[in-house]
Design an enzyme around this catalytic site. Sequence first.
Site, mmCIF file in Angstrom:
data_model
loop_
_atom_site.group_PDB
_atom_site.id
_atom_site.type_symbol
_atom_site.label_atom_id
_atom_site.label_comp_id
_atom_site.label_asym_id
_atom_site.label_seq_id
_atom_site.Cartn_x
_atom_site.Cartn_y
_atom_site.Cartn_z
ATOM 1 N N HIS A 101 12.643 41.808 -22.227
ATOM 2 C CA HIS A 101 13.591 41.192 -23.155
ATOM 3 C C HIS A 101 14.974 41.173 -22.501
ATOM 4 O O HIS A 101 15.389 42.183 -21.923
ATOM 5 C CB HIS A 101 13.621 41.992 -24.471
ATOM 6 C CG HIS A 101 14.456 41.331 -25.510
ATOM 7 N ND1 HIS A 101 14.014 40.233 -26.223
ATOM 8 C CD2 HIS A 101 15.712 41.576 -25.943
ATOM 9 C CE1 HIS A 101 14.965 39.853 -27.053
ATOM 10 N NE2 HIS A 101 16.007 40.645 -26.901
ATOM 11 N N GLU A 113 16.126 41.296 -14.075
ATOM 12 C CA GLU A 113 14.694 41.143 -14.405
ATOM 13 C C GLU A 113 13.863 41.033 -13.135
ATOM 14 O O GLU A 113 12.834 41.700 -12.992
ATOM 15 C CB GLU A 113 14.483 39.900 -15.277
ATOM 16 C CG GLU A 113 15.122 40.040 -16.646
ATOM 17 C CD GLU A 113 14.870 38.843 -17.544
ATOM 18 O OE1 GLU A 113 14.910 39.022 -18.754
ATOM 19 O OE2 GLU A 113 14.643 37.731 -17.023
HETATM 20 C C1 GRF Z 1 13.580 36.015 -19.430
HETATM 21 O O1 GRF Z 1 14.959 36.080 -19.565
HETATM 22 C C2 GRF Z 1 12.906 37.099 -20.245
HETATM 23 O O2 GRF Z 1 13.722 38.176 -20.517
HETATM 24 C C3 GRF Z 1 12.578 36.402 -21.530
HETATM 25 O O3 GRF Z 1 12.319 35.072 -21.192
HETATM 26 C C4 GRF Z 1 13.008 34.734 -19.997
HETATM 27 C C5 GRF Z 1 12.037 34.067 -19.086
HETATM 28 O O4 GRF Z 1 12.659 33.511 -17.972
HETATM 29 N N1 GRF Z 1 11.510 37.085 -22.213
HETATM 30 P P1 GRF Z 1 11.793 32.882 -16.797
HETATM 31 O O5 GRF Z 1 10.923 31.787 -17.419
HETATM 32 O O6 GRF Z 1 10.963 33.981 -16.216
HETATM 33 O O7 GRF Z 1 12.792 32.334 -15.835
#
Ligand code: GRF
Length: 190
Positions: free
Chosen positions: A104, A174
């Site tokens: 998240h 992330e």
């Molecule tokens: C990410 O920011 C994640 O935290 C959320 O959705 C987004 C997905 O981004 N759950 P991506 O498609 O991986 O670029």
Amino acid sequence: MDVKRIALFASGSGSNAQKIIDYFADNKLVEVNCLLSNKPDAFALERARKAGVDTLLFNREQFYHSTFVSDWLQERKIDLIVLAGFLWLVPENIVREFEILNIHPALLPQYGGKNMYGMNVHKAVLDNHEKISGITIHYVNEKYDDGAIIFQATCPVSYDDSPESLAEKIHALEHQYYPKIIEEIILKNH
Ligand code: GRF
């Protein structure tokens, strides 16, 4: 030891899915077995196909009113489901049968819940003049953003951040942490 198998779920661009696929590409213990999506035009599907990862597209009826998806995952002996930008609530039968992780783009328990996804999250963080934001990796249960927290990392929010610039910082975090935490969890629990 049998290889551990990950199923990715993604509805969007799939930049996290890509990082996870790349991270495990040469791993002998863990494989990204497949990527599932509810969106025919999700770029994540294209990324998976390009990397030679099997894909499955499903619709609402199949997901919520049949065992189509869970049967498919069971047949493939999936050990861990990893949500990477997947926007639908996971139905109870799948939550019961599999261990599931989500990432998240904020520091839960704040800024979570049904409409807290994508830019909505970053706008809310900026509207509240938060000084820090970050990422949360957590287990998935039958509610949005509610399962036990596994890991968090933070980044500063500066006064001149826009939702877009904050999203960029969050994405970097992330990409840095999600694959590693997935590896730890799957090797520990399976
Ligand atoms: C990410 O920011 C994640 O935290 C959320 O959705 C987004 C997905 O981004 N759950 P991506 O498609 O991986 O670029």
